[in-house]
Design an enzyme around this catalytic site. Structure first.
Site, PDB file in Angstrom:
ATOM      1  N   ASP A   1       3.228  14.324  14.543  1.00 18.86           N
ATOM      2  CA  ASP A   1       3.532  14.169  13.120  1.00 18.86           C
ATOM      3  C   ASP A   1       2.246  14.148  12.307  1.00 18.86           C
ATOM      4  OD1 ASP A   1       5.120  13.983  10.919  1.00 18.86           O
ATOM      5  OD2 ASP A   1       5.388  11.810  11.037  1.00 18.86           O
TER       6      ASP A   1
ATOM      7  N   LEU B   1       0.828  -1.210   0.000  1.00 17.88           N
ATOM      8  CA  LEU B   1       0.000   0.000   0.000  1.00 17.88           C
ATOM      9  C   LEU B   1       0.856   1.252   0.000  1.00 17.88           C
ATOM     10  CD1 LEU B   1      -2.603  -1.040   2.707  1.00 17.88           C
ATOM     11  CD2 LEU B   1      -3.031  -0.809   0.266  1.00 17.88           C
TER      12      LEU B   1
ATOM     13  N   PHE C   1       8.520   3.495   9.131  1.00 14.60           N
ATOM     14  CA  PHE C   1       9.621   2.564   9.411  1.00 14.60           C
ATOM     15  C   PHE C   1       9.558   1.287   8.588  1.00 14.60           C
ATOM     16  CE2 PHE C   1       6.572   2.063  12.975  1.00 14.60           C
ATOM     17  CZ  PHE C   1       6.170   0.764  12.745  1.00 14.60           C
TER      18      PHE C   1
END
Ligand SMILES: *[C@@H]1O[C@H](CO)[C@@H](O)[C@H](O)[C@H]1NC(C)=O
Ligand SMILES: *[C@@H]1O[C@H](CO)[C@@H](O)[C@H](O)[C@H]1NC(C)=O
Ligand SMILES: *[C@@H]1O[C@H](CO)[C@@H](O)[C@H](O)[C@H]1NC(C)=O
Ligand SMILES: *[C@@H]1O[C@H](CO)[C@@H](O)[C@H](O)[C@H]1NC(C)=O
Ligand SMILES: *[C@@H]1O[C@H](CO)[C@@H](O)[C@H](O)[C@H]1NC(C)=O
Ligand SMILES: *[C@@H]1O[C@H](CO)[C@@H](O)[C@H](O)[C@H]1NC(C)=O
Ligand SMILES: *[C@@H]1O[C@H](CO)[C@@H](O)[C@H](O)[C@H]1NC(C)=O
Length: 815
Positions: A642, A523, A528
Site C-alpha cells: 500500500d 494528525l 484503521f
C-alpha cells in the site's frame, strides 16, 4: 629597508600571494602545496585540512588530512598519503604530476607517493571535500581517484568499507604501527563477505575481533553497540555481490572510527564544550571481545569469573591448563553424538540427539546460511549429522554450523538464541538445570510476549464472535498465500513471528500525552483509526494510532502492523515505539514526524512549501532504500502493498519514512516473491511519477481519454514530449537529464507485464546512475485507463484486486 629586508618582505608577500591562491580549496596542475611554507588547504566547508604534518614524537613529515580543529589531544589524522615513505625534512611538495596524478615529491623531485591512476589525464584537479574525502577529478568533473577508496586507519561517515568474495576487491582500514609511525601496522579492519556479513579486525592475518553477524539493523554480537549507534550503520550486499559497510553517525556532526595501533576500534567524536576528542565507544571493552578467547566449544561471559566456561555438554580439553586460566585448547564433547552411527537408521538416529537452547548468544564464527524458516531450520539441522548447531533470527535467517564452534559469547541482551546438538544422554543429565532453563525460558517468553499474548486472546475472542475463517497474515513456503481455516492455526502461525522487546504503553500515559485524545492533537485519519500527536512526560514526541472500537476490519491490519514493523528497523521506515492493549483499546505508538506525509507537500493546492528537485530526489532515493531493505536486506522479505504518497512520512530533515504496514505481507522462502516484488514495484513507479509531476495518479487528465497519470505519462513519452510532465515548480534545465531519467525509471516500474519490471535493487542503481546511461525504453504501462483492467499476472500471484479509482491492492479475503 636594506636589500635583505626587501627580499624578506618580498618573500613574505609572495607567500601571502600563494596563500591567497590557496585560499581556494583545489589543487590544479599549476599549483602545489609546499611543506616549507607550512601550506595547507581547507576543505570547502572548513571541516578538514589537507597538508603536511608530523605525528606525535616524530620529526618525519607526511601528507595527510586532519580535522580543522585545535584540541588538547593529538590531531586526528584521518588519512595519510605517504605513510610508507616519510619525508625526512621539510622539502616535500604535494602537487599534480604531469601525468595527472596527485603526487608527493621530495626535495629531489622524486615521487614518494602517487595516486597511481593508470589512465590518468591532464588538467586534473585535487580537492579535499568536507566529508574528509580527497578527490581527484578530470576536466569533466568525473572522480578518477578518491582517498575514501584507500582508507588508512580511519573510517569516516559515509565512507564505504567493502569486500567482494568473487572479485576479491576490498576496501579496508589498516592500523598505524605506533602513534608516532603511520606506516602499516599489524591490524586490518574490514568486511567479511558472507551471509549474513560480519565485520572483522585481523591481526597479522588471524581473526582478532569479530562483530558477529549483521542482523539487518545492527551487529548481533554487540548489542551494547546498538545503544550508541542506533541506526548508525548499514551493511548491505549490492548487485555484484559486494558487501558494503558504512556508518553515518548523524547525531554528531564530527565523528569517526579509528582502528588503533592496539587493534581496538574507537568511535571518537568532537566534544563541543570541552573542545576535545572523546571516545564514545570501543570494540574491545572486555577480554571476551577478543576473538576465540575461550577456544573451541568454549563460551565467554565477561560478568563471570573466570570468564571462560565450556558450553553445556562439553568439558575442558586440557583440564590442567584450563584451570590455570589457559583456555586456548578449548573444550571437547563429553558424550559422542549418536547421529550417523552405523547401527542406527536415519530416523532413529535423529531421536537420539537433541538441541539445547542457549539464550542470548553471540553466535559462533563460520555460520552457514540458508534461506529457511525457523522450523525448517531446526529440521534441516536435525537431519544432517554434520550439523552441530543452529540459530534462527528473523533479521539474519537460518544459520547452521558444521565446524567446531569458536568465538561464542554469552551476552546480557540479544535476540539470538543458539541451539547446540547434544546426545540425549547429555540433555538428561542436565536434569535439574535443564528444568530451570526451561522454566526460565517459559517465564521469559511469557513475559516478553505479554503484548502478543493479550492480542492473540483478543483476536481469538473477536474471531470466535465473527465465526469467519480469515486472516492471511503469513505466507507459507511454496504457496502464494494461505488462509488459515481456524483461529488456532492463525495464532499458531502468529507465534512463528514472535513479537519481542516491544514496549507496552499504558492507556493513562497515552491519554495524558495526547491531552485525552483531544481533537486539536489529531494528525489525521489512518487506515484503521485516528492518529494523534502526543508528548510523553519525558518530552519525547510521539504519534499514536488508535484503533477505532467500531472498526472490526482494522484488527487484522493492527496485528499485522505489530508483527511486521516491530521486527524492522531502517532509517527509511517509520519506527514503532510500542503498543497499548488495554480493555478494548488498541494503539500503536510511533516516532513523531513533524513534516507529516509526502502527499501534503506534493498535492498542496496552495503550494506553500514546494519541495525543490534535490529534496524530491532525496525522497525518491530514500523510499527506494526503504523498499530495498524490506524486499531484500531485512531477510524478512516484506511486501508493503500500500505504498502511496500519503504513507510516506517526512522527518524534520525531510527524509522519507515508509509507514502503514497494515496490509503488508511477510514472504517466506523463495516462492514467487521475486515476481511479486516486481508487481509491488508499480507502486514505487507511481509514487515516483507523482513526485516528479506533482500530480496525483488518481486524478484524471485529458478528459476525453480519461487518462490517469500513468496513462498521461505513457502518452507523453510516446509523443516525445515527456518534459511537459515535469512539475513546473522543480523544472530547471540543469536537472532535466536527471529528472527525465527518474521518469524513465518510473515508467519501467509500471510496465504492464511484471516480468519486464526491474526489481527494486536495480531501480535503486538506475536512480543513482550506477547503471550506464542507456536505460531500456519502457513498454506500455499497466493501469493507464480509468477502468483499470486486472493485470492477470499480478492478480494470480497475489490474489489482488484493484479498486476502481486508485491502484491500492486490497486483500480479497477478510472484507
Ligand atoms: C563542497 O564541494 C562539494 C563538491 O564539490 C559540494 O557538493 C558542496 O556543496 C561544497 N560545500 C560547500 C560548503 O561549498
Ligand atoms: C611522546 O614522548 C613522551 C616522552 O618520551 C612520552 O611521554 C609520550 O607518551 C610520547 N607520546 C606518544 C603518543 O608516544
Ligand atoms: C543524540 O541526540 C539525542 C537527541 O538529539 C541526545 O539526547 C543524545 O544525547 C545524543 N547522543 C549523544 C551521544 O550525544
Ligand atoms: C585438544 O587439545 C589438543 C592438544 O592441545 C589439540 O590438538 C586438539 O585439537 C584439541 N581438541 C579440540 C577439540 O580443540
Ligand atoms: C596453553 O595450553 C596449551 C596446551 O593446551 C599449551 O600448548 C600452551 O603453551 C599453553 N599456553 C600457555 C601460555 O601456558
Ligand atoms: C545402537 O543403537 C541403540 C539404539 O538404537 C543404542 O542403544 C546402542 O547403544 C547403539 N550401539 C552402539 C554400539 O552405538
Ligand atoms: C550436511 O551439511 C553439509 C554441510 O552443510 C553438506 O555439505 C551436506 O551436503 C549435508 N548433507 C545432507 C545429507 O544434506
Amino acid at each position: 629597508m636594506g636589500p635583505v629586508g626587501m627580499i624578506n618582505f618580498l618573500s613574505v608577500l609572495c607567500c601571502l600571494c600563494l596563500n591567497l591562491v590557496l585560499a581556494i580549496d583545489t589543487i590544479r596542475s599549476s599549483q602545489s602545496i609546499k611543506d616549507k611554507d607550512s601550506d595547507y588547504i581547507i576543505s570547502n566547508g572548513s571541516t578538514f585540512k589537507l597538508g603536511f604534518f608530523s605525528p606525535v614524537n616524530s620529526t618525519n613529515r607526511y601528507v595527510g588530512i586532519w580535522y580543522n580543529k585545535n584540541s588538547v589531544s593529538p590531531a586526528q589524522w584521518v588519512w595519510v598519503a605517504n605513510r610508507q615513505k616519510p619525508l625526512k625534512d621539510a622539502s616535500g611538495v604535494l602537487t599534480i604530476f604531469k601525468d595527472g596524478n596527485l603526487v608527493v615529491l621530495d626535495g629531489q623531485k622524486k615521487i614518494l607517493w602517487s595516486s597511481e591512476v593508470t589512465n590518468s589525464v591532464v588538467n586534473s584537479k585535487a580537492q579535499p571535500l568536507d566529508s574528509g574525502n580527497l578527490v581527484l577529478q578530470d576536466t569533466t568533473g568525473t572522480i578518477i581517484w578518491e582517498s575514501f577508496q584507500f582508507p588508512t586507519n580511519t573510517m569516516l561517515p559515509n565512507m564505504k568499507i567493502s569486500s567482494n568474495a568473487r572479485t576479491g576487491k576490498k576496501v579496508q582500514c589498516t592500523s598505524w604501527k605506533s602513534p608516532s609511525d603511520p606506516s602499516i601496522g599489524s591490524f586490518l579492519g574490514g568486511a567479511q563477505p558472507q551471509h549474513p556479513p560480519q565485520a572483522f579486525v585481523w591481526k597479522d592475518g588471524s581473526p582478532f575481533w569479530r562483530s558477529g553477524p549483521w542482523s539487518g539493523r545492527t551487529f548481533s554480537g554487540m548489542q551494547e553497540m546498538y545503544h550508541v549507534f542506533q541506526n548508525g550503520f548499514s551493511f548491505v550486499e549490492d548487485q555484484d555481490g559486494t558487501f558494503v559497510l558504512s556508518f553515518f553517525y548523524a547525531n554528531m556532526s564530527l565523528s569517526h572510527i579509528v582502528l588503533t595501533t592496539q587493534g581496538d576500534m574507537e568511535l571518537r567524536y568532537w566534544d563541543n564544550e570541552k573542545e576535545d576528542w572523546k571516545v564514545l565507544w570501543k570494540a574491545l571493552k572486555s577480554e571476551c571481545h577478543f576473538y576465540g578467547m575461550c577456544g573451541e566449544f568454549g563460551s565467554c561471559n565477561s560478568r563471570n569469573s573466570p570468564i571462560c566456561s565450556c558450553l553445556r555438554g562439553f568439558k575442558p580439553n586440557d583440564t590442567k591448563e584450563w584451570n590455570r586460566g589457559n583456555w586456548t585448547s578449548g573444550c571437547v564433547r563429553r558424550t559422542p553424538l549418536q547421529c550417523g552411527r552405523v547401527n542406527s537408521t536415519g530416523s532413529e538416529a535423529s531421536k537420539m540427539d537433541g538441541f539445547l537452547k542457549l539464550k542470548m548468544m553471540k553466535v559462533p564464527d563460520f555460520a552457514e546460511w540458508s534461506a529457511t524458516l525457523d522450523d525448517d531450520c531446526r529440521q534441516q539441522c536435525l537431519q544432517n549429522c554434520s550439523c552441530i548447531a543452529y540459530a534462527y533470527d528473523i533479521g539474519m535467517g537460518c544459520m547452521s554450523w558444521t565446524r567446531n564452534l569458536i568465538d561464542t559469547n554469552q551476552l546480557s541482551s540479544s535476540r539470538v538464541d543458539l541451539y547446540i546438538r547434544l546426545a540425549y544422554l547429555e540433555l538428561d543429565t542436565e536434569g535439574d538445570s535443564k528444568k530451570i532453563v526451561t522454566i526460565t525460558v517459559v517465564i521469559g517468553t511469557v513475559f516478553i510476549s505479554i503484548c502478543t499474548f493479550v492480542l492473540w486472546r483478543w483476536i481469538a475472542r473477536h474471531k470466535a464472535r465473527k465465526k469467519k475463517a480469515k486472516g492471511i497474515l503469513l505466507l507459507k513456503r511454496g504457496e502464494a498465500h494461505k488462509t488459515f481455516p481456524n483461529e488456532n492455526m492463525l495464532v499458531e502461525n502468529l507465534n512463528q513471528v514472535k513479537v519481542q522487546e516491544l514496549p507496552l504503553f499504558n492507556f493513562e500515559k497515552l491519554a495524558s500525552a495526547t491531552n485525552n485524545f483531544h481533537q486539536s492533537n489529531k494528525l489525521g485519519q489512518g487506515g484503521f483509526g485516528p492518529v494523534y500527536r502526543g508528548i510523553l512526560s519525558n518530552g519525547q514526541e510521539i504519534a499514536v494510532k488508535r484503533l477505532s472500537k467500531t472498526s472490526g476490519q482494522g484488527l487484522e491490519e493492527f496485528m499485522n502492523e505489530v508483527v511486521v514493523i516491530s521486527r524492522l528497523q531502517h532509517r527509511n521506515l517509520v519506527r514503532l515505539h510500542g503498543c497499548c492493549v488495554e480493555g478494548e483499546e488498541r494503539m500503536l505508538i510511533y516516532e513523531y514526524m513533524p513534516n507529516k506525509s509526502l502527499d501534503a507537500f506534493l498535492f498542496d493546492p496552495q503550494k506553500e512549501n514546494p519541495l525543490d528537485w534535490r529534496k524530491r530526489f532525496n525522497i525518491i532515493e530514500g523510499i527506494g532504500r526503504g523498499l530495498l531493505y524490506l524486499h531484500r536486506d531485512s531477510r524478512l522479505r516484506i511486501i508493503h502493498r500500500d505504498l502511496k504518497a500519503s504513507n510516506i512520512l517526512l522527518d524534520k530533515e525531510l527524509h522519507p519514512k515508509i509507514s502503514d504496514f497494515g496490509t503488508a505481507r511477510i514472504f517466506r522462502g523463495n516462492e514467487d516473491q521475486a515476481n511479486t516484488r516486481r508487481v509491488v514495484g508499480t507502486y514505487f513507479g507511481v509514487v515516483l511519477l507523482e513526485i516528479v509531476s506533482g500530480r496525483k495518479n488518481t486524478s484524471f487528465y485529458n478528459d476525453e481519454q480519461s487518462l490517469s497519470l500513468l496513462g498521461l505519462a505513457w502518452k507523453l513519452w510516446n509523443a516525445d514530449n515527456i518534459v511537459t510532465l515535469i512539475d513546473p515548480m522543480i523544472y530547471e534545465p540543469c536537472f532535466e537529464m536527471e529528472i527525465l531519467r527518474c521518469i524513465q525509471v518510473g515508467l519501467l516500474c509500471v510496465q504492464e507485464f511484471a516480468k519486464d519490471r526491474p526489481p527494486v535493487s536495480v531501480v535503486v542503481s538506475m536512480l543513482k546512475s550506477e547503471i550506464a546511461n542507456n536505460l531500456p525504453p519502457p513498454k506500455k504501462s499497466a493501469f493507464t485507463k480509468r477502468s483499470i483492467g486486472l493485470d492477470t499476472e499480478s492478480s494470480q500471484l497475489i490474489q489482488s484486486k484493484c479498486s476502481a479509482n486508485n491502484v491500492t491492492i486490497t486483500m480479497v479475503q477478510g472484507r
